[in-house]
Design a protein around this motif. Sequence first.
Motif, PDB file in Angstrom:
ATOM      1  N   CYS A 117      49.772  42.912  43.513  1.00  0.00           N
ATOM      2  CA  CYS A 117      50.643  44.059  43.206  1.00  0.00           C
ATOM      3  C   CYS A 117      51.786  44.162  44.209  1.00  0.00           C
ATOM      4  O   CYS A 117      52.934  44.460  43.843  1.00  0.00           O
ATOM      5  CB  CYS A 117      49.827  45.345  43.199  1.00  0.00           C
ATOM      6  SG  CYS A 117      48.667  45.499  41.824  1.00  0.00           S
ATOM      7  N   HIS A 160      43.754  41.874  44.277  1.00  0.00           N
ATOM      8  CA  HIS A 160      44.528  42.685  43.323  1.00  0.00           C
ATOM      9  C   HIS A 160      45.669  43.409  44.043  1.00  0.00           C
ATOM     10  O   HIS A 160      46.809  43.456  43.537  1.00  0.00           O
ATOM     11  CB  HIS A 160      43.605  43.682  42.634  1.00  0.00           C
ATOM     12  CG  HIS A 160      44.279  44.578  41.655  1.00  0.00           C
ATOM     13  ND1 HIS A 160      44.880  44.122  40.501  1.00  0.00           N
ATOM     14  CD2 HIS A 160      44.462  45.949  41.663  1.00  0.00           C
ATOM     15  CE1 HIS A 160      45.387  45.141  39.847  1.00  0.00           C
ATOM     16  NE2 HIS A 160      45.156  46.261  40.519  1.00  0.00           N
ATOM     17  N   LYS A 187      39.301  43.383  45.326  1.00  0.00           N
ATOM     18  CA  LYS A 187      40.236  44.507  45.449  1.00  0.00           C
ATOM     19  C   LYS A 187      41.446  44.113  46.277  1.00  0.00           C
ATOM     20  O   LYS A 187      42.589  44.463  45.926  1.00  0.00           O
ATOM     21  CB  LYS A 187      39.522  45.696  46.084  1.00  0.00           C
ATOM     22  CG  LYS A 187      40.388  46.935  46.192  1.00  0.00           C
ATOM     23  CD  LYS A 187      39.602  48.115  46.741  1.00  0.00           C
ATOM     24  CE  LYS A 187      40.459  49.372  46.814  1.00  0.00           C
ATOM     25  NZ  LYS A 187      39.690  50.521  47.352  1.00  0.00           N
ATOM     26  N   VAL A 221      40.673  41.010  37.405  1.00  0.00           N
ATOM     27  CA  VAL A 221      40.641  40.227  38.642  1.00  0.00           C
ATOM     28  C   VAL A 221      39.228  40.175  39.200  1.00  0.00           C
ATOM     29  O   VAL A 221      38.750  39.135  39.654  1.00  0.00           O
ATOM     30  CB  VAL A 221      41.609  40.840  39.680  1.00  0.00           C
ATOM     31  CG1 VAL A 221      41.532  40.086  40.990  1.00  0.00           C
ATOM     32  CG2 VAL A 221      43.030  40.833  39.142  1.00  0.00           C
ATOM     33  N   GLN A 222      38.550  41.287  39.154  1.00  0.00           N
ATOM     34  CA  GLN A 222      37.196  41.371  39.704  1.00  0.00           C
ATOM     35  C   GLN A 222      36.248  40.393  39.006  1.00  0.00           C
ATOM     36  O   GLN A 222      35.465  39.698  39.652  1.00  0.00           O
ATOM     37  CB  GLN A 222      36.674  42.803  39.573  1.00  0.00           C
ATOM     38  CG  GLN A 222      35.329  43.023  40.245  1.00  0.00           C
ATOM     39  CD  GLN A 222      34.837  44.438  40.018  1.00  0.00           C
ATOM     40  OE1 GLN A 222      34.998  44.998  38.931  1.00  0.00           O
ATOM     41  NE2 GLN A 222      34.238  45.029  41.037  1.00  0.00           N
ATOM     42  N   CYS A 235      48.263  42.741  35.587  1.00  0.00           N
ATOM     43  CA  CYS A 235      46.845  42.635  35.229  1.00  0.00           C
ATOM     44  C   CYS A 235      46.060  43.805  35.813  1.00  0.00           C
ATOM     45  O   CYS A 235      46.439  44.382  36.840  1.00  0.00           O
ATOM     46  CB  CYS A 235      46.262  41.318  35.731  1.00  0.00           C
ATOM     47  SG  CYS A 235      47.071  39.860  35.050  1.00  0.00           S
ATOM     48  N   SER A 236      44.949  44.117  35.202  1.00  0.00           N
ATOM     49  CA  SER A 236      44.103  45.211  35.683  1.00  0.00           C
ATOM     50  C   SER A 236      43.132  44.701  36.743  1.00  0.00           C
ATOM     51  O   SER A 236      42.820  43.504  36.814  1.00  0.00           O
ATOM     52  CB  SER A 236      43.316  45.820  34.520  1.00  0.00           C
ATOM     53  OG  SER A 236      42.411  44.862  33.983  1.00  0.00           O
ATOM     54  N   TYR A 237      42.644  45.637  37.548  1.00  0.00           N
ATOM     55  CA  TYR A 237      41.687  45.266  38.593  1.00  0.00           C
ATOM     56  C   TYR A 237      40.379  44.700  38.030  1.00  0.00           C
ATOM     57  O   TYR A 237      39.871  43.691  38.545  1.00  0.00           O
ATOM     58  CB  TYR A 237      41.412  46.469  39.496  1.00  0.00           C
ATOM     59  CG  TYR A 237      40.244  46.258  40.416  1.00  0.00           C
ATOM     60  CD1 TYR A 237      40.284  45.277  41.407  1.00  0.00           C
ATOM     61  CD2 TYR A 237      39.084  47.018  40.281  1.00  0.00           C
ATOM     62  CE1 TYR A 237      39.198  45.062  42.248  1.00  0.00           C
ATOM     63  CE2 TYR A 237      37.993  46.813  41.119  1.00  0.00           C
ATOM     64  CZ  TYR A 237      38.062  45.828  42.112  1.00  0.00           C
ATOM     65  OH  TYR A 237      36.984  45.624  42.930  1.00  0.00           O
ATOM     66  N   TYR A 248      53.502  41.035  38.058  1.00  0.00           N
ATOM     67  CA  TYR A 248      52.049  41.106  37.918  1.00  0.00           C
ATOM     68  C   TYR A 248      51.665  42.381  37.156  1.00  0.00           C
ATOM     69  O   TYR A 248      52.019  43.491  37.556  1.00  0.00           O
ATOM     70  CB  TYR A 248      51.402  41.103  39.304  1.00  0.00           C
ATOM     71  CG  TYR A 248      49.900  41.275  39.297  1.00  0.00           C
ATOM     72  CD1 TYR A 248      49.070  40.249  38.883  1.00  0.00           C
ATOM     73  CD2 TYR A 248      49.325  42.476  39.708  1.00  0.00           C
ATOM     74  CE1 TYR A 248      47.696  40.406  38.869  1.00  0.00           C
ATOM     75  CE2 TYR A 248      47.952  42.643  39.713  1.00  0.00           C
ATOM     76  CZ  TYR A 248      47.145  41.610  39.289  1.00  0.00           C
ATOM     77  OH  TYR A 248      45.792  41.776  39.286  1.00  0.00           O
TER      78      TYR A 248
END
Length: 279
Positions: free
Chosen positions: A87, A83, A80, A101-102, A96-98, A94
């Motif tokens: 942001c 991410h 988190k 990344v997770q 990308c969705s969380y 950037y």
Amino acid sequence: MNQIDQIKELQRQGLGPGDIASRLGLDRKTIRKYLHKEDFNQPQRVPVVHPSKLDRWKPLIDAWLAEDQRMRFKQRHTAKRIHQRLCEEHAGEYDCSYPLVQRYVKARKAAQRQPGGFLELVWAPGEAQADFGEAEVVEAGVRKTVKYLTLTFPYSNAGFTQVFGGETAECVAQGLQDIFRYIGGVPSRIVFDNATGVGRRIQQHIALNQLFLRFKCHYGFSVTFCNPNAGHEKGNVENKIGYTRRNFFVPLPVVDRLADWNDGLGQTARSCGTKSRSF
């Protein structure tokens, strides 16, 4: 595969292609094919790697995770936080969705984690474990917290303890030297906790305190460090530390000098019917 297994079984019994074909009702060419076949592994599917929007940011994430290895455990990046940083520091670029990344951070941390293994349940004679325990005593009328170095031999379950004011490399060397003299020998290997003052293990790199390194070279024993936060890897000495605390620090010991008390621990142990210096 059941049919192939039947063919190979009849082959092991000494039957030829014609006999096998007549028994199983198969073509001779099919029989010959499997009689000469030895590799029955299924071909491995090559996974198709699709490009990801995160590919551009993976080197930066890897750099942050590598830097985390030098930080305290509770001050490392979570997925988190990574991410959020991307942001904040790369707004407008950037996208990308969380969850993306997770998943990547979880995979990278799993790859960096030390491979698991088996604990040593059988210990050879002469191998030892060492660690510090903490307790309170009254020395010369003053109540204070002390550290007691415990050395155990899992093969015989023998244990020896010496008490000090701290847990520095000097205390470890002095305590081990006194125990070596008492038992009349030196262990072939000693397993230490990663938090003791003799040195530290960081991944595969081991850095020993210089004073303890000279002490180790003098006595000629080898040293092994547990993994960080893995006290269960030296369970024998952990149990002995608790035994020592319950039996030799309850009730609160009252002594004139710790050095004199260390000399008397052997007599106390023998009067309790044990084979060691303090358990």
